[in-house]
Design a protein around this motif. Structure first.
Motif, PDB file in Angstrom:
ATOM      1  N   TRP A 178       0.862  -1.250   0.023  1.00 44.09           N
ATOM      2  CA  TRP A 178       0.058  -0.114  -0.157  1.00 44.09           C
ATOM      3  C   TRP A 178       0.842   1.171  -0.041  1.00 44.09           C
ATOM      4  O   TRP A 178       0.700   1.884  -0.752  1.00 44.09           O
ATOM      5  N   PRO A 229      -8.730  -1.304  -6.591  1.00 42.78           N
ATOM      6  CA  PRO A 229      -8.526  -2.300  -5.401  1.00 42.78           C
ATOM      7  C   PRO A 229      -8.893  -3.466  -5.347  1.00 42.78           C
ATOM      8  O   PRO A 229      -8.281  -4.489  -4.784  1.00 42.78           O
ATOM      9  N   ARG A 233     -10.476  12.010  -0.177  1.00 43.49           N
ATOM     10  CA  ARG A 233      -9.115  11.874  -0.315  1.00 43.49           C
ATOM     11  C   ARG A 233      -8.603  13.182  -0.477  1.00 43.49           C
ATOM     12  O   ARG A 233      -8.725  13.772  -1.530  1.00 43.49           O
ATOM     13  N   GLU A 280      -1.842  14.254  -1.557  1.00 42.91           N
ATOM     14  CA  GLU A 280      -0.555  14.735  -1.349  1.00 42.91           C
ATOM     15  C   GLU A 280      -0.312  16.152  -0.700  1.00 42.91           C
ATOM     16  O   GLU A 280       0.155  17.133  -1.039  1.00 42.91           O
ATOM     17  N   GLU A 310       1.713  12.910   2.986  1.00 47.22           N
ATOM     18  CA  GLU A 310       0.673  11.958   2.913  1.00 47.22           C
ATOM     19  C   GLU A 310      -0.609  12.419   2.571  1.00 47.22           C
ATOM     20  O   GLU A 310      -0.992  13.654   2.323  1.00 47.22           O
ATOM     21  N   TRP A 358      -7.327  10.654   4.365  1.00 45.34           N
ATOM     22  CA  TRP A 358      -8.768  10.419   3.806  1.00 45.34           C
ATOM     23  C   TRP A 358      -9.705  10.337   5.194  1.00 45.34           C
ATOM     24  O   TRP A 358      -9.493  10.150   6.163  1.00 45.34           O
ATOM     25  N   ASN A 407      -8.471   4.944   7.731  1.00 47.45           N
ATOM     26  CA  ASN A 407      -7.418   4.280   7.042  1.00 47.45           C
ATOM     27  C   ASN A 407      -7.497   3.773   5.893  1.00 47.45           C
ATOM     28  O   ASN A 407      -8.113   2.777   5.407  1.00 47.45           O
ATOM     29  N   PRO A 408      -6.637   4.383   4.987  1.00 50.12           N
ATOM     30  CA  PRO A 408      -6.830   4.121   3.536  1.00 50.12           C
ATOM     31  C   PRO A 408      -6.692   2.804   3.069  1.00 50.12           C
ATOM     32  O   PRO A 408      -6.943   2.005   2.198  1.00 50.12           O
ATOM     33  N   GLU A 409      -5.418   2.332   3.978  1.00 44.40           N
ATOM     34  CA  GLU A 409      -5.094   0.893   3.446  1.00 44.40           C
ATOM     35  C   GLU A 409      -6.199  -0.115   3.700  1.00 44.40           C
ATOM     36  O   GLU A 409      -6.565  -1.202   3.085  1.00 44.40           O
ATOM     37  N   GLN A 410      -7.009   0.000   4.834  1.00 46.63           N
ATOM     38  CA  GLN A 410      -8.023  -0.677   5.353  1.00 46.63           C
ATOM     39  C   GLN A 410      -9.035  -0.705   4.130  1.00 46.63           C
ATOM     40  O   GLN A 410      -9.753  -1.608   3.719  1.00 46.63           O
ATOM     41  N   PHE A 437      -8.842   0.086   1.072  1.00 42.44           N
ATOM     42  CA  PHE A 437      -8.317  -0.560  -0.290  1.00 42.44           C
ATOM     43  C   PHE A 437      -8.454  -2.080  -0.189  1.00 42.44           C
ATOM     44  O   PHE A 437      -8.797  -2.488  -1.168  1.00 42.44           O
ATOM     45  N   TYR A 438      -7.921  -2.536   0.882  1.00 40.30           N
ATOM     46  CA  TYR A 438      -7.815  -4.069   0.995  1.00 40.30           C
ATOM     47  C   TYR A 438      -9.131  -4.689   1.242  1.00 40.30           C
ATOM     48  O   TYR A 438      -9.487  -5.682   0.707  1.00 40.30           O
ATOM     49  N   LEU A 439      -9.901  -3.998   2.226  1.00 32.69           N
ATOM     50  CA  LEU A 439     -11.239  -4.674   2.516  1.00 32.69           C
ATOM     51  C   LEU A 439     -12.250  -4.096   1.855  1.00 32.69           C
ATOM     52  O   LEU A 439     -13.230  -4.936   1.457  1.00 32.69           O
ATOM     53  N   GLN A 461     -12.297  -2.506  -0.928  1.00 36.59           N
ATOM     54  CA  GLN A 461     -11.794  -2.325  -2.289  1.00 36.59           C
ATOM     55  C   GLN A 461     -12.517  -1.143  -2.996  1.00 36.59           C
ATOM     56  O   GLN A 461     -13.207  -1.643  -4.254  1.00 36.59           O
ATOM     57  N   VAL A 462     -12.462   0.078  -2.427  1.00 36.89           N
ATOM     58  CA  VAL A 462     -13.155   0.940  -3.065  1.00 36.89           C
ATOM     59  C   VAL A 462     -12.178   2.379  -3.457  1.00 36.89           C
ATOM     60  O   VAL A 462     -11.108   2.378  -2.384  1.00 36.89           O
ATOM     61  N   GLU A 463     -12.459   2.998  -4.350  1.00 36.73           N
ATOM     62  CA  GLU A 463     -11.756   4.299  -4.481  1.00 36.73           C
ATOM     63  C   GLU A 463     -12.387   5.575  -3.927  1.00 36.73           C
ATOM     64  O   GLU A 463     -13.475   5.291  -3.342  1.00 36.73           O
TER      65      GLU A 463
END
Lengths: 278, 403
Positions: A90, A101, B8, B11, B23, B26, B34-37, B39-41, B43-45
């Motif tokens: 990430w 994603p 979001r 930058e 950074e 979000w 937490n953008p990582e969450q 992204f992975y969980l 799965q949306v932008e």
């Protein structure tokens, strides 16, 4: 098998990124036509990711129609732990690019059923039509992904208990406390990577020199799992000068004589010609 | 921009965990995510990507725990239209990056407390103004010898502990902080009573010795009101309340500092800061003249004259209150002590949040915290935009189009 010997780690990173750019551009991905890319983590590919991000920011490369599969992940480490490969991917790559994603696949080391997670991953790769290009790095003991010495060369994605040497080597990332290093990992198998249409393995630094020599100059041997790629139809080893220290002069000379040929492999890549490569 | 949109902010330089890092921020549903969450969980932008703040600094919104008023409004005096007065100040504070504050009442007549206090309710901020965390009551339970600009005739002792306070203040429902002198008879009981109700106690306007100050801290106090001002000066055999910064009690003590360049000498600021780094809380102690020109004003019952931005009790040379908003205090503080920008910003956000025990929600940009933040120009530290609970509540005219 091709061995591409470049000046140093920076040039390796740039070359690798341009090769990825070249392959994706050539493939011309679009709706219903996705480029499937296998990806590693660790220190060696970091420079390549930074160059790819740069290509993306310059508008030369989009990941909109790229599907990725990562090689491995620790078991039981929280997803947002700074040493998890989810965190790495990430922060070092995904957040900087335009990838969907839902198309960025990383093995879930916290899945309730780890065996099921591994079969799911294999199925996803198959459903995506197989990996077109798998990028990998190797460990000083010649392992690819977490396929440590002694791993079957036809192995598939599975749960792997890590060797004591690996725990020892990784404890520096966990406050020098070996008890905090995850003891298991999920990893694609040697066979999974062998199935990819094309494989590019990055090797830099003197500490990888022995592994490189074992990989390319000696026979296929499960104690140096990366040597399996001698039998792959399209494998590139991309290394720096430091990593060649254990190779025979003959081997180095032979591959260096082919460097003009190798250069052509990335010349289809548009622009960026200001960067002179050796 | 709907509240449940995933936003979001692209930058920026974000203050997180004591460091300013490049950074994206979000936010969704009023909190930082937490953008990582995502992204992975999920799965949306992001639904909305804001690029207008690229390369600007994003810091947690400023929290002013001591502010008497501003723009002509005096929280302690204007007993008519109290709500409107608070609203006016709350609204004006947005342009100064203040997202939460504690309206402060100085020593007043009992009648004033009855009229004013019930009307200053704790309220969630938004477009109408900054969040009201609760009232800070400064006096009348203070030491007459250290009254500063407080009116003699209303000062009293808390003889019967909490009961004495309730007699004067009435209900404490709207109260967040009480400044009290710990050496007064009944003060320690009052401190215990207040802190057991979840009200924070600040020690100040006091002639307390260090030992008396430590008793106050042991009884539950965790703040000092405008350090150095209205207390005994530092003495090496009895350092007084100032000594609490280095006392042996293991509790973290927080201390308010007015860093308007007038109230405290830079060397004194550095002494405080080097002695007890984590405890420094920037406060404005601003009053009605904030945002207005020199002239005659009041703080509660006292007449005040402002000359060259310095406020004096009319006819004297007693300093009282400041005319400087918290964003300006941050700039002055950073310049005068030469600290890092991270530290100066945290002194106006994380430290007050910790002092009030709300740092799990406010004062930092960690995942799950309220999306209260300020966007600053990296060189001038000018406030470019202010957000409360994920909603933009102020934007500088230099940034016209944010989407």
């Amino acid at each position: 098998m091709r061995l591409i010997i470049l000046e140093d780690a920076d040039v390796v990173a740039d070359w690798a990124a341009r090769f990825v750019l070249q392959r994706i551009t050539q493939f011309a991905p679009g709706p219903g036509r996705r480029f499937v890319l296998g990806l590693p983590t660790g220190g060696t590919p970091l420079g390549m990711y930074r160059r790819l991000i740069q290509f993306h920011k310059e508008g030369r490369l989009s990941f909109q129609y790229v599907t990725t599969f990562n090689m491995d992940e620790y078991v039981g480490l929280p997803r947002d732990h700074p040493e998890s490969y989810h965190y790495y991917m990430w922060n070092e790559f995904f957040k900087h690019i335009d990838i969907d994603p839902a198309q960025a696949h990383v093995l879930d080391g916290n899945a309730p059923d780890l065996v099921l997670e591994c079969t799911r991953f294999e199925r996803l790769i198959a459903q995506a039509g197989g990996v077109r290009l798998f990028v990998g790095g190797i460990g000083p003991d010649g392992h690819i992904a977490f396929n440590e010495p002694g791993s079957s060369l036809v192995s598939r994605t599975r749960v792997k208990t890590l060797a004591y040497d690996t725990l020892e080597a990784n404890k520096r990332f966990f406050g020098n406390d070996i008890s905090k290093v995850p003891r298991q990992a999920l990893t694609v198998g040697v066979g999974t990577v062998m199935d990819a249409r094309e494989v590019m393995i990055l090797i830099t630094g003197a500490h990888k020199a022995l592994a490189l020599a074992k990989a390319v100059e000696e026979g296929v041997n499960h104690m140096w799992t990366v040597s399996a790629f001698q039998q792959h139809a399209q494998t590139l080893f991309v290394c720096d000068e430091d990593a060649t220290q254990e190779l025979r002069v003959k081997t180095v000379k032979y591959f260096k004589a082919l460097s003009d040929e190798h250069q052509k492999m990335i010349e289809g890549a548009p622009a960026g010609e200001a960067l002179v490569l050796h | 921009m709907k509240g449940n949109s995933l936003i979001r902010i692209h930058e920026c330089f974000i203050l997180r965990n004591g460091k300013i890092i490049k950074e994206d921020l979000w936010i969704r549903n009023g909190v930082i995510v937490n953008p990582e969450q995502v992204f992975y969980l999920e799965q949306v932008e992001a639904d909305i990507t804001i690029k207008a703040f690229e390369n600007l600094i994003i810091a947690p919104g400023f929290i002013d725990i001591q502010i008497n008023g501003g723009w002509g409004i005096d929280f302690s005096y204007d007993s008519e239209n109290v709500e409107e007065g608070v609203k006016t100040v709350a609204q004006k504070l947005l342009a100064h990056g203040v997202t939460s504050f504690c309206p402060t009442m100085v020593t007043s007549d009992k009648d004033k407390y009855a009229k004013i206090l019930p009307k200053i309710k704790k309220s969630q901020g938004g477009r109408d103004g900054a969040t009201v965390l609760g009232v800070h009551l400064e006096g009348p339970f203070i030491c007459p010898a250290k009254k500063g600009a407080h009116a003699d005739q209303y000062i009293r002792n808390p003889d019967k502990g909490l009961e004495s306070l309730e007699e004067v203040y009435g209900s404490l429902d709207n109260v967040n902080i009480v400044t009290i002198a710990p050496e007064l008879p009944g003060a320690l009981d009052a401190i215990k009573g207040l802190t057991s109700k979840g009200i924070k106690v600040a020690l100040g306007h006091s002639s307390a010795s260090l030992a008396q100050g430590e008793e106050g801290v042991k009884s539950g106090a965790n703040l000092i009101t405008h350090l150095f001002n209205a207390m005994l000066p530092f003495h090496h055999r009895d350092p007084g309340l100032v000594g609490l910064l280095a006392s042996a009690t293991d509790k973290q003590v927080y201390y308010g500092i007015i860093s308007d360049g007038i109230h405290t000498h830079p060397a004194a600021l550095r002494i405080a800061c080097r002695t007890n780094k984590e405890g420094l809380v920037l406060v404005s102690d601003a009053f009605a003249a904030q945002g207005l020109a020199d002239g005659s004003y009041r703080i509660g019952p006292m007449a005040v004259s402002v000359e060259n931005g310095r406020a004096y009790v009319a006819g004297t040379k007693t300093l009282c209150g400041s005319t400087t908003a918290l964003d300006e205090c941050v700039r002055t503080f950073k310049e005068s002590i030469g600290c890092t920008l991270e530290y100066a910003l945290e002194a106006a956000s994380l430290h007050p949040a910790k002092a009030l025990g709300i740092d799990h929600k406010k004062g930092n940009l960690n995942f799950g915290c309220d999306a209260d933040f300020v966007v600053l120009n990296p060189t001038t530290l000018k406030v470019m935009s202010t957000w409360i609970a994920g909603e933009m509540v102020f934007i500088d005219e230099d940034i016209s189009n944010i989407e």
